[in-house]
Design a protein around this motif. Structure first.
Motif, PDB file in Angstrom:
ATOM      1  N   ALA A 205      59.611  94.803 -46.436  1.00 49.52           N
ATOM      2  CA  ALA A 205      59.437  93.710 -45.470  1.00 49.52           C
ATOM      3  C   ALA A 205      59.080  94.254 -44.090  1.00 49.52           C
ATOM      4  O   ALA A 205      58.267  93.671 -43.371  1.00 49.52           O
ATOM      5  CB  ALA A 205      60.700  92.855 -45.414  1.00 49.52           C
ATOM      6  N   LEU A 222      60.348  91.472 -38.477  1.00 53.28           N
ATOM      7  CA  LEU A 222      61.027  91.515 -39.771  1.00 53.28           C
ATOM      8  C   LEU A 222      61.571  90.136 -40.163  1.00 53.28           C
ATOM      9  O   LEU A 222      61.454  89.709 -41.315  1.00 53.28           O
ATOM     10  CB  LEU A 222      62.158  92.544 -39.699  1.00 53.28           C
ATOM     11  CG  LEU A 222      62.954  92.781 -40.971  1.00 53.28           C
ATOM     12  CD1 LEU A 222      62.061  93.243 -42.097  1.00 53.28           C
ATOM     13  CD2 LEU A 222      64.058  93.813 -40.720  1.00 53.28           C
ATOM     14  N   VAL A 225      59.423  87.671 -42.031  1.00 53.58           N
ATOM     15  CA  VAL A 225      58.965  88.007 -43.381  1.00 53.58           C
ATOM     16  C   VAL A 225      59.949  87.461 -44.419  1.00 53.58           C
ATOM     17  O   VAL A 225      61.132  87.806 -44.390  1.00 53.58           O
ATOM     18  CB  VAL A 225      58.819  89.540 -43.548  1.00 53.58           C
ATOM     19  CG1 VAL A 225      58.290  89.885 -44.941  1.00 53.58           C
ATOM     20  CG2 VAL A 225      57.912  90.117 -42.464  1.00 53.58           C
ATOM     21  N   HIS A 226      59.468  86.609 -45.303  1.00 55.96           N
ATOM     22  CA  HIS A 226      60.301  86.148 -46.413  1.00 55.96           C
ATOM     23  C   HIS A 226      60.565  87.340 -47.329  1.00 55.96           C
ATOM     24  O   HIS A 226      59.639  88.060 -47.693  1.00 55.96           O
ATOM     25  CB  HIS A 226      59.581  85.040 -47.180  1.00 55.96           C
ATOM     26  CG  HIS A 226      60.334  84.609 -48.405  1.00 55.96           C
ATOM     27  ND1 HIS A 226      61.344  83.682 -48.364  1.00 55.96           N
ATOM     28  CD2 HIS A 226      60.240  85.018 -49.691  1.00 55.96           C
ATOM     29  CE1 HIS A 226      61.833  83.514 -49.580  1.00 55.96           C
ATOM     30  NE2 HIS A 226      61.178  84.320 -50.409  1.00 55.96           N
ATOM     31  N   ARG A 227      61.821  87.539 -47.717  1.00 52.15           N
ATOM     32  CA  ARG A 227      62.172  88.762 -48.428  1.00 52.15           C
ATOM     33  C   ARG A 227      63.052  88.492 -49.644  1.00 52.15           C
ATOM     34  O   ARG A 227      64.071  87.844 -49.543  1.00 52.15           O
ATOM     35  CB  ARG A 227      62.909  89.694 -47.466  1.00 52.15           C
ATOM     36  CG  ARG A 227      63.413  90.998 -48.064  1.00 52.15           C
ATOM     37  CD  ARG A 227      64.319  91.731 -47.096  1.00 52.15           C
ATOM     38  NE  ARG A 227      65.390  90.874 -46.610  1.00 52.15           N
ATOM     39  CZ  ARG A 227      66.461  90.535 -47.308  1.00 52.15           C
ATOM     40  NH1 ARG A 227      66.632  90.978 -48.541  1.00 52.15           N
ATOM     41  NH2 ARG A 227      67.366  89.737 -46.785  1.00 52.15           N
ATOM     42  N   ALA A 252      54.108  93.108 -51.285  1.00 49.18           N
ATOM     43  CA  ALA A 252      54.095  92.672 -49.891  1.00 49.18           C
ATOM     44  C   ALA A 252      52.784  91.916 -49.713  1.00 49.18           C
ATOM     45  O   ALA A 252      51.720  92.445 -50.036  1.00 49.18           O
ATOM     46  CB  ALA A 252      54.151  93.870 -48.953  1.00 49.18           C
ATOM     47  N   ARG A 266      55.365  87.954 -46.692  1.00 51.80           N
ATOM     48  CA  ARG A 266      56.450  87.851 -47.663  1.00 51.80           C
ATOM     49  C   ARG A 266      56.506  89.076 -48.548  1.00 51.80           C
ATOM     50  O   ARG A 266      55.492  89.756 -48.749  1.00 51.80           O
ATOM     51  CB  ARG A 266      56.250  86.604 -48.525  1.00 51.80           C
ATOM     52  CG  ARG A 266      54.848  86.565 -49.135  1.00 51.80           C
ATOM     53  CD  ARG A 266      54.562  85.223 -49.796  1.00 51.80           C
ATOM     54  NE  ARG A 266      53.165  85.033 -50.051  1.00 51.80           N
ATOM     55  CZ  ARG A 266      52.622  84.817 -51.270  1.00 51.80           C
ATOM     56  NH1 ARG A 266      53.396  84.747 -52.344  1.00 51.80           N
ATOM     57  NH2 ARG A 266      51.331  84.649 -51.416  1.00 51.80           N
ATOM     58  N   VAL A 267      57.703  89.318 -49.059  1.00 50.73           N
ATOM     59  CA  VAL A 267      57.932  90.407 -50.005  1.00 50.73           C
ATOM     60  C   VAL A 267      58.784  89.840 -51.123  1.00 50.73           C
ATOM     61  O   VAL A 267      59.857  89.278 -50.861  1.00 50.73           O
ATOM     62  CB  VAL A 267      58.672  91.573 -49.316  1.00 50.73           C
ATOM     63  CG1 VAL A 267      59.218  92.549 -50.355  1.00 50.73           C
ATOM     64  CG2 VAL A 267      57.753  92.284 -48.340  1.00 50.73           C
ATOM     65  N   HIS A 268      58.295  89.921 -52.331  1.00 50.37           N
ATOM     66  CA  HIS A 268      59.084  89.446 -53.474  1.00 50.37           C
ATOM     67  C   HIS A 268      58.500  90.018 -54.750  1.00 50.37           C
ATOM     68  O   HIS A 268      57.316  90.398 -54.786  1.00 50.37           O
ATOM     69  CB  HIS A 268      59.118  87.909 -53.519  1.00 50.37           C
ATOM     70  CG  HIS A 268      57.767  87.272 -53.540  1.00 50.37           C
ATOM     71  ND1 HIS A 268      56.930  87.326 -54.627  1.00 50.37           N
ATOM     72  CD2 HIS A 268      57.091  86.579 -52.586  1.00 50.37           C
ATOM     73  CE1 HIS A 268      55.806  86.683 -54.348  1.00 50.37           C
ATOM     74  NE2 HIS A 268      55.862  86.231 -53.115  1.00 50.37           N
TER      75      HIS A 268
END
Lengths: 430, 430
Positions: A205, A222, A225-227, A252, A266-268
């Protein structure tokens, strides 16, 4: 013609990266001098604990007083490879105040407070370079900041954390569960004793925030950022992905909205098709796609971590910072003029893969399909499988806003006929 | 704070690339101004034939007098996208003399006479940028010149010509012969009416010279690059490659010798394993591997040609040149301090795949094997196939100097039992 008075470099941190920076500065000193136009000299190395012998570093250069080192007026460039927020932030700020440029690999600090650092560098007429903060030696910061400076970047999508990629790759190739794959990563040195920063997606993220900021000329922190990390990814998820011709990667993703007026980061974990180039990024490697209006789709690939690759990035920046010092100029500073709003995750348009445990009786599919329709989510494919009175329903949606997708899942949970939501995962890269 | 007096840009050439540069300069003028710190203005466009309406370009900017345009004292940056040696060289030199920086996409000129241009830029205190000369918008020049400035590059290996990659990809996927695949490439606009520069490897060799020069901090000219095109590649070669689990690509390979004291640069078709990432580079895409001591193995991938991608690279350089103009600084100039000798092809260490038509009688294999041994070339695998009194012998060698390999082939040709050498191809990427 070469200047003979050397440029002086202070090194903060002498761990895996710092010791490699010091080693290369020593062994490649002639090349560095030729490329910079002046010799460059290690003037001090700040460490936490003195007393240990550091191969190749003169003992008199070692100090535990980092604050005094960065305040020395003769230092031209400070290389910060300690990491973390403090004391790194204070040390970098002090370095700027004393006229030194800074090269850092500190993604956490940049994602937390990059703008303040950029402003301080600007104020004092010095440079802040940080190629090493994202994907080690894979050039990403410089290409985004300079090579694509005349283009419009619409999307950055990639694998930017080696630890989680190693774990997911192992789960995919061996069928192992998350815990088992994490154990292997730890044993092989790919995961730290406390793997939180990696497996919960904080590291990725931070990198997403940095990349989005540069790509969209907008401040992205930070918190923007959707994490989601990979700790909830199960062997069953990976198997489901396989059945769809996909694999699971921690991605990412930084995107400009279709109307160009906002951005998301976003990070997933996500399923991506096996035919997508990112699907074949194995072990701890990193790879990032950049999509720009004129340039098209570019990919950058390489080792995203490790002492040597990170040192390579640091040294590239060090050469740039030294050249600028010599010529009295500055590299490109922060570019955040666009000031685009960062939209919340709910506004991201994506696809879901949802696996439901349902009652094995007529009408269940119709009931579920109605819920999707009510939320404006269009279904791409459904697979229904019965077993002993129970059944599973696997639904892949078309693209819809994330908020609509998650509201759909909530509504599904409330159906009597839905016993449980076995897994939800986004589908990307198509 | 933004300067209000605009920077003035002269554009030489208004074809596929030039018109796209002009279009983006107009439509993205606000973004460019924000990124540069001053507005940037198209001050003149030199074309070969006036009179044609050029969409989005004010007619009064069009001129056929390129020499007068580059001699204007108010021009800050000249963008040269005419190509070819003359008049491009004279125009660029004149631009330097009048204090303008130059952004060019001219690979032929850079490979022929890059050092003279760099010296002229240096003398007049201006910039010479040329990211667009190699692989369009794929950042290669800047990463090699700046990101890896603190590292030691040992190898650059890649596909840098889209036309030939398209042709070879078609031959591989459809079984077509060279002529047929070339016709298709021409019909689809991937090959020019006169395809010589592409299919004979001149274009790729120019890029190899530029990349080798930057990577090894050594002057490398087009003449230093060993060059073989793809016109001799047959459907049978491709089929042989397939049987070995390989495909055929036109590769540009720049290598530092194992002892570090010399370099080589070459362009030729080669078999590479299907498992190699370059094997999956399809159609007209480009991809380049860079291997550096600290960074490890990096890959850069994207569209390697076309109006928009090339314009993207030109504009990135234009932003850099304008920023430097504003701050009174210069970007990195030529770095050729290493002055390593460029060894001839004979000293390159590589592997051969050789297909021989031989008499189908006992002792032929032994005879051939003796020839290899006499030349110090070790054999990896041999496949013997008999058919109607004739036989074929397919030999893949271990690594050996190219001179020894070609001497072996010459000696084989002189054997009574060898009816002919059906094909010879180097094997790379292992």
């Amino acid at each position: 013609m070469m200047r003979t008075r050397p440029l002086k470099v202070a090194l903060l941190g002498c761990g895996v990266v710092g010791s490699e920076v010091a080693r290369i500065m020593t062994t490649q000193s002639k090349d560095l001098a030729a490329r910079i136009g002046a010799p460059v000299e290690l003037a001090g190395v700040a460490v936490r604990r003195a007393g240990r012998v550091r191969e190749g570093i003169a003992p008199e250069l070692i100090t535990t007083d980092a604050a005094a080192l960065v305040a020395r007026e003769d230092i031209d460039v400070v290389v910060e490879v300690i990491g973390g927020i403090e004391p790194a932030r204070t040390l970098i700020t002090t370095a700027f105040e004393h006229g030194a440029s800074v090269v850092t690999a500190n993604k956490a600090l940049l994602a937390e407070d990059g703008s303040t650092l950029h402003e301080a560098a600007e104020k004092h007429g010095v440079d802040l370079y940080y190629e090493a903060a994202v994907a080690a030696a894979i050039p990403l910061v410089r290409p985004l900041r300079e090579s694509l400076a005349g283009d419009t970047v619409n999307r950055v999508l990639g694998i930017v954390n080696g630890t989680t990629n190693f774990i997911l790759d192992r789960m995919d190739s061996t069928g192992a569960g998350y815990a088992e794959a994490l154990d292997e990563a730890t044993a092989l040195g790919y995961a730290e004793a406390d793997p939180t920063a990696d497996v919960e997606g904080f590291d990725a993220a931070a990198k997403a925030a940095i990349l989005a900021g540069i790509a969209f000329h907008t401040r992205v922190r930070l918190d923007d950022v959707h994490r989601e990390g990979i700790t909830e990814v199960t062997a069953a998820d990976i198997a489901s992905a396989r059945r769809m011709g996909c694999t699971v990667k921690l991605l990412a993703i930084c995107e400009r909205a279709a109307d160009g007026r906002s951005v998301t980061a976003r990070v997933h974990p996500a399923m991506i098709p096996l035919t997508h180039p990112l699907a074949s990024v194995r072990e701890a490697y990193n790879a990032v796609f950049v999509e720009a209006e004129a340039a098209g789709r570019l990919m950058f690939y390489g080792p995203g971590a490790g002492g040597s690759p990170t040192a390579s990035a640091v040294l590239g920046d060090l050469v740039a910072a030294c050249r600028n010092k010599l010529s009295g100029s500055r590299g490109p500073g922060e570019s955040a003029y666009a000031q685009l709003p960062v939209s919340p995750m709910g506004e991201v348009v994506t696809r879901y893969h949802i696996s439901l445990d349902v009652a094995d009786k007529p009408g269940v599919l119709a009931q579920c399909a109605t819920v999707f329709a009510e939320h404006g989510v269009s279904i791409d494919t459904v697979r229904q499988q019965g077993k002993d009175g129970e059944a599973s329903l696997v639904v892949v949606t078309h693209r819809a806003p994330d908020a609509a997708l998650s509201a759909t899942v909530e509504a599904l949970r409330n159906l009597d006929t839905v016993r449980g939501v076995a897994s939800i995962m986004r589908v990307e890269g198509e």
